[in-house]
Design a protein around this motif. Structure first.
Motif: not given
Length: 147
Positions: A37, A40-41, A43-44, A116, A119-120
Protein backbone atom coordinates in the motif's frame (compact mmCIF):
# COMPACT_ATOMS: atom_id res chain seq x y z
CA UNK A 1 -13.87 -22.07 38.43
CA UNK A 2 -11.11 -20.04 36.76
CA UNK A 3 -11.63 -19.13 33.13
CA UNK A 4 -8.65 -20.26 30.97
CA UNK A 5 -8.05 -16.73 29.66
CA UNK A 6 -7.52 -15.46 33.21
CA UNK A 7 -4.68 -17.84 34.06
CA UNK A 8 -1.31 -16.06 34.37
CA UNK A 9 1.59 -16.55 31.98
CA UNK A 10 5.10 -16.74 33.39
CA UNK A 11 7.43 -13.82 32.67
CA UNK A 12 9.59 -15.84 30.29
CA UNK A 13 6.61 -17.10 28.30
CA UNK A 14 5.10 -13.60 28.21
CA UNK A 15 8.37 -12.11 26.92
CA UNK A 16 8.70 -14.87 24.30
CA UNK A 17 5.12 -14.27 23.16
CA UNK A 18 5.85 -10.53 22.83
CA UNK A 19 8.93 -11.23 20.69
CA UNK A 20 6.90 -13.51 18.39
CA UNK A 21 4.02 -10.98 18.28
CA UNK A 22 6.43 -8.13 17.45
CA UNK A 23 8.06 -10.16 14.70
CA UNK A 24 4.69 -11.15 13.19
CA UNK A 25 3.31 -7.61 13.29
CA UNK A 26 6.57 -6.15 11.98
CA UNK A 27 6.56 -8.47 8.99
CA UNK A 28 2.93 -7.90 7.99
CA UNK A 29 3.01 -4.15 8.61
CA UNK A 30 6.36 -3.79 6.84
CA UNK A 31 5.00 -5.56 3.76
CA UNK A 32 1.85 -3.44 3.81
CA UNK A 33 3.49 -0.06 4.32
CA UNK A 34 6.66 -0.74 2.39
CA UNK A 35 5.31 -2.59 -0.64
CA UNK A 36 1.60 -3.35 -0.94
CA UNK A 37 0.00 0.00 0.00
CA UNK A 38 3.02 2.30 -0.15
CA UNK A 39 1.82 4.17 -3.25
CA UNK A 40 -1.68 4.59 -1.87
CA UNK A 41 -0.40 6.19 1.34
CA UNK A 42 2.02 8.39 -0.62
CA UNK A 43 -0.80 9.66 -2.84
CA UNK A 44 -3.19 10.13 0.10
CA UNK A 45 -0.80 11.93 2.45
CA UNK A 46 1.53 13.56 -0.08
CA UNK A 47 3.87 16.07 1.49
CA UNK A 48 2.63 15.22 4.99
CA UNK A 49 4.72 12.05 4.96
CA UNK A 50 8.12 12.36 6.61
CA UNK A 51 11.02 11.51 4.30
CA UNK A 52 12.69 9.68 5.87
CA UNK A 53 10.38 8.41 8.60
CA UNK A 54 11.24 9.24 12.22
CA UNK A 55 12.95 6.02 13.49
CA UNK A 56 12.61 6.74 17.25
CA UNK A 57 8.89 7.49 16.88
CA UNK A 58 8.37 4.40 14.71
CA UNK A 59 10.28 2.22 17.18
CA UNK A 60 8.25 3.60 20.10
CA UNK A 61 5.00 2.86 18.26
CA UNK A 62 6.00 -0.71 17.38
CA UNK A 63 7.22 -1.48 20.91
CA UNK A 64 4.15 -0.02 22.61
CA UNK A 65 1.65 -1.42 20.12
CA UNK A 66 3.10 -4.93 20.09
CA UNK A 67 3.14 -4.93 23.90
CA UNK A 68 -0.56 -4.03 23.66
CA UNK A 69 -1.23 -6.81 21.14
CA UNK A 70 0.56 -9.26 23.42
CA UNK A 71 -1.34 -8.16 26.52
CA UNK A 72 -4.79 -7.88 24.98
CA UNK A 73 -4.72 -10.63 22.34
CA UNK A 74 -1.74 -13.01 22.21
CA UNK A 75 -1.56 -13.72 25.95
CA UNK A 76 -5.30 -14.41 26.23
CA UNK A 77 -4.98 -16.71 23.21
CA UNK A 78 -2.11 -18.55 24.85
CA UNK A 79 -3.89 -18.81 28.20
CA UNK A 80 -6.94 -20.28 26.48
CA UNK A 81 -4.82 -22.27 24.02
CA UNK A 82 -6.92 -20.69 21.30
CA UNK A 83 -5.83 -19.04 18.08
CA UNK A 84 -9.46 -17.94 17.68
CA UNK A 85 -9.41 -16.00 20.96
CA UNK A 86 -6.18 -14.28 19.91
CA UNK A 87 -7.59 -13.40 16.48
CA UNK A 88 -10.84 -11.97 17.87
CA UNK A 89 -9.09 -10.02 20.62
CA UNK A 90 -6.55 -8.75 18.08
CA UNK A 91 -9.27 -7.64 15.68
CA UNK A 92 -11.03 -5.74 18.47
CA UNK A 93 -7.80 -4.01 19.51
CA UNK A 94 -6.88 -3.24 15.91
CA UNK A 95 -10.15 -1.60 14.99
CA UNK A 96 -10.17 0.50 18.17
CA UNK A 97 -6.54 1.61 17.87
CA UNK A 98 -6.65 2.40 14.17
CA UNK A 99 -10.03 4.14 14.55
CA UNK A 100 -8.57 6.30 17.32
CA UNK A 101 -5.69 7.37 15.08
CA UNK A 102 -7.64 7.87 11.86
CA UNK A 103 -10.80 9.41 13.24
CA UNK A 104 -8.82 11.79 15.45
CA UNK A 105 -6.76 12.79 12.40
CA UNK A 106 -9.93 13.32 10.40
CA UNK A 107 -11.49 15.34 13.23
CA UNK A 108 -8.60 17.70 14.00
CA UNK A 109 -6.21 17.86 11.03
CA UNK A 110 -7.08 20.08 8.10
CA UNK A 111 -6.84 18.10 4.89
CA UNK A 112 -6.59 14.66 6.51
CA UNK A 113 -7.42 12.28 3.64
CA UNK A 114 -10.86 10.83 4.41
CA UNK A 115 -10.38 8.09 1.83
CA UNK A 116 -7.57 6.54 3.85
CA UNK A 117 -9.73 6.09 6.98
CA UNK A 118 -11.67 2.90 6.06
CA UNK A 119 -8.64 1.33 4.36
CA UNK A 120 -6.32 1.98 7.31
CA UNK A 121 -8.92 0.87 9.87
CA UNK A 122 -9.47 -2.36 7.93
CA UNK A 123 -5.72 -2.85 7.70
CA UNK A 124 -5.21 -2.27 11.42
CA UNK A 125 -7.94 -4.76 12.23
CA UNK A 126 -6.52 -7.42 9.91
CA UNK A 127 -2.85 -6.85 10.79
CA UNK A 128 -3.42 -6.90 14.54
CA UNK A 129 -5.65 -9.97 14.37
CA UNK A 130 -3.22 -11.80 12.08
CA UNK A 131 -0.19 -10.97 14.22
CA UNK A 132 -1.91 -12.16 17.42
CA UNK A 133 -3.17 -15.34 15.77
CA UNK A 134 0.21 -16.13 14.21
CA UNK A 135 2.07 -15.45 17.44
CA UNK A 136 -0.35 -17.66 19.36
CA UNK A 137 0.05 -20.46 16.81
CA UNK A 138 3.85 -20.27 17.09
CA UNK A 139 4.14 -19.73 20.84
CA UNK A 140 1.49 -22.09 22.19
CA UNK A 141 2.68 -25.33 23.73
CA UNK A 142 2.59 -28.35 21.46
CA UNK A 143 0.64 -31.37 22.55
CA UNK A 144 2.60 -34.61 22.80
CA UNK A 145 2.12 -36.89 19.84
CA UNK A 146 -0.30 -39.76 20.50
CA UNK A 147 1.27 -43.19 20.45
Amino acid sequence: MTHPTSLPLGAGRWLASWVVTAAAFGVVDGLWLGIIAKGHYERAFGSLLADPANPPAAAAFYIIYTLGITYFATAPGLRGSSIRIAAIQGAALGVVAYAAFNLTGLAVLEGYPAGIVPLDMAWGTLATSSAAAAATAVARPRRAARR
